[in-house]
Design a protein around this motif. Structure first.
Motif, mmCIF file in Angstrom:
data_model
loop_
_atom_site.group_PDB
_atom_site.id
_atom_site.type_symbol
_atom_site.label_atom_id
_atom_site.label_comp_id
_atom_site.label_asym_id
_atom_site.label_seq_id
_atom_site.Cartn_x
_atom_site.Cartn_y
_atom_site.Cartn_z
ATOM 1 N N ASP A 88 5.939 17.143 -15.316
ATOM 2 C CA ASP A 88 5.975 15.673 -15.311
ATOM 3 C C ASP A 88 4.588 15.055 -15.102
ATOM 4 O OD1 ASP A 88 5.683 16.536 -12.721
ATOM 5 O OD2 ASP A 88 7.109 15.112 -11.869
ATOM 6 N N ALA A 89 3.550 15.717 -15.568
ATOM 7 C CA ALA A 89 2.172 15.259 -15.340
ATOM 8 C C ALA A 89 1.956 13.861 -15.922
ATOM 9 C CB ALA A 89 1.184 16.232 -15.945
ATOM 10 N N ASP A 90 1.340 12.999 -15.119
ATOM 11 C CA ASP A 90 0.968 11.655 -15.574
ATOM 12 C C ASP A 90 -0.543 11.570 -15.799
ATOM 13 O OD1 ASP A 90 0.071 11.781 -12.970
ATOM 14 O OD2 ASP A 90 1.049 9.937 -12.321
ATOM 15 N N PHE A 91 -1.226 12.704 -15.770
ATOM 16 C CA PHE A 91 -2.682 12.742 -15.875
ATOM 17 C C PHE A 91 -3.131 13.714 -16.953
ATOM 18 C CE2 PHE A 91 -1.450 16.092 -13.020
ATOM 19 C CZ PHE A 91 -2.314 17.131 -13.289
ATOM 20 N N ILE A 92 -4.334 13.458 -17.462
ATOM 21 C CA ILE A 92 -4.994 14.346 -18.418
ATOM 22 C C ILE A 92 -6.377 14.627 -17.860
ATOM 23 C CG2 ILE A 92 -5.934 14.559 -20.754
ATOM 24 C CD1 ILE A 92 -3.659 12.618 -21.629
ATOM 25 N N VAL A 93 -6.741 15.898 -17.797
ATOM 26 C CA VAL A 93 -8.038 16.293 -17.250
ATOM 27 C C VAL A 93 -9.044 16.415 -18.390
ATOM 28 C CG1 VAL A 93 -9.306 17.999 -15.901
ATOM 29 C CG2 VAL A 93 -6.897 17.537 -15.374
ATOM 30 N N LEU A 94 -10.165 15.728 -18.211
ATOM 31 C CA LEU A 94 -11.280 15.792 -19.150
ATOM 32 C C LEU A 94 -12.539 16.186 -18.389
ATOM 33 C CD1 LEU A 94 -10.732 12.447 -21.132
ATOM 34 C CD2 LEU A 94 -9.997 14.739 -21.808
ATOM 35 N N ALA A 95 -13.575 16.530 -19.137
ATOM 36 C CA ALA A 95 -14.894 16.781 -18.561
ATOM 37 C C ALA A 95 -15.895 15.899 -19.282
ATOM 38 C CB ALA A 95 -15.285 18.248 -18.709
ATOM 39 N N ASP A 96 -16.846 15.364 -18.527
ATOM 40 C CA ASP A 96 -17.903 14.579 -19.160
ATOM 41 C C ASP A 96 -18.868 15.546 -19.861
ATOM 42 O OD1 ASP A 96 -19.848 15.545 -17.323
ATOM 43 O OD2 ASP A 96 -19.935 13.681 -16.201
ATOM 44 N N PRO A 97 -19.849 15.047 -20.584
ATOM 45 C CA PRO A 97 -20.740 15.941 -21.334
ATOM 46 C C PRO A 97 -21.505 16.953 -20.484
ATOM 47 C CG PRO A 97 -20.918 13.727 -22.204
ATOM 48 C CD PRO A 97 -20.094 13.642 -20.941
ATOM 49 N N THR A 98 -21.613 16.724 -19.181
ATOM 50 C CA THR A 98 -22.315 17.675 -18.323
ATOM 51 C C THR A 98 -21.370 18.547 -17.506
ATOM 52 O OG1 THR A 98 -22.579 16.090 -16.509
ATOM 53 C CG2 THR A 98 -24.322 16.155 -18.178
ATOM 54 N N GLY A 99 -20.051 18.453 -17.780
ATOM 55 C CA GLY A 99 -19.090 19.341 -17.131
ATOM 56 C C GLY A 99 -18.372 18.780 -15.918
ATOM 57 N N ASN A 100 -18.670 17.546 -15.519
ATOM 58 C CA ASN A 100 -17.963 16.946 -14.387
ATOM 59 C C ASN A 100 -16.541 16.596 -14.799
ATOM 60 O OD1 ASN A 100 -20.189 16.699 -12.408
ATOM 61 N ND2 ASN A 100 -21.043 15.404 -14.013
ATOM 62 N N LEU A 101 -15.566 17.079 -14.024
ATOM 63 C CA LEU A 101 -14.170 16.805 -14.329
ATOM 64 C C LEU A 101 -13.777 15.403 -13.875
ATOM 65 C CD1 LEU A 101 -12.409 20.134 -13.287
ATOM 66 C CD2 LEU A 101 -13.399 19.499 -15.491
ATOM 67 N N PHE A 102 -12.819 14.821 -14.599
ATOM 68 C CA PHE A 102 -12.198 13.565 -14.191
ATOM 69 C C PHE A 102 -10.811 13.509 -14.795
ATOM 70 C CE2 PHE A 102 -14.547 12.654 -18.061
ATOM 71 C CZ PHE A 102 -13.732 11.794 -18.791
ATOM 72 N N CYS A 103 -9.960 12.659 -14.246
ATOM 73 C CA CYS A 103 -8.592 12.518 -14.718
ATOM 74 C C CYS A 103 -8.371 11.134 -15.295
ATOM 75 C CB CYS A 103 -7.606 12.728 -13.568
ATOM 76 S SG CYS A 103 -7.641 14.371 -12.854
ATOM 77 N N VAL A 104 -7.579 11.077 -16.351
ATOM 78 C CA VAL A 104 -7.119 9.806 -16.901
ATOM 79 C C VAL A 104 -5.622 9.763 -16.596
ATOM 80 C CG1 VAL A 104 -6.881 8.362 -18.949
ATOM 81 C CG2 VAL A 104 -8.865 9.896 -18.715
#
Length: 111
Positions: A88-104
């Motif tokens: 039931d995930a409400d988030f998507i994990v991405l990485a910025d161009p330098t590898g820092n993770l963040f969630c949308v």
């Protein structure tokens, strides 16, 4: 519109960090003491976590907005991260161009 909804701060001592950051920023402790919430609207909340990495949670108001923002961020240089998502995930994990993770996160999703 995408916005910084929360800053997740990795800390070995959420109680001590919470006491410091709540006073430093004028935030209140939420019912869940691992969350600090702003006293005024418009500011991001703080999530103190022993196990998660320090990262940004970017909030959207709907699934459609989340999909559009993920595609926009990828067009700007973000990449999808291979992640073990709960059903039931409400988030998507991405990485910025330098590898820092963040969630949308789709905050309009039912909990």
């Amino acid at each position: 519109m995408i916005r910084i909804g929360a800053i997740v701060l990795n800390t070995a001592d959420p109680e001590r960090a919470g006491a410091f950051w709540s006073h430093a920023l004028g935030y209140d402790r939420a019912t869940n003491p691992d969350f600090l919430v702003p006293q005024h609207s418009g500011a991001s909340r703080f999530h103190l976590d022993r196990t998660d990495r320090t990262h940004l949670d970017l909030w959207t108001d709907s699934k459609a907005e989340q999909r559009a923002e993920v595609e926009r961020l990828i067009s700007l240089g973000a990449t999808r991260v291979d992640w073990d998502y709960p059903e039931d995930a409400d988030f998507i994990v991405l990485a910025d161009p330098t590898g820092n993770l963040f969630c949308v996160i789709d905050i309009g999703a039912p909990n």
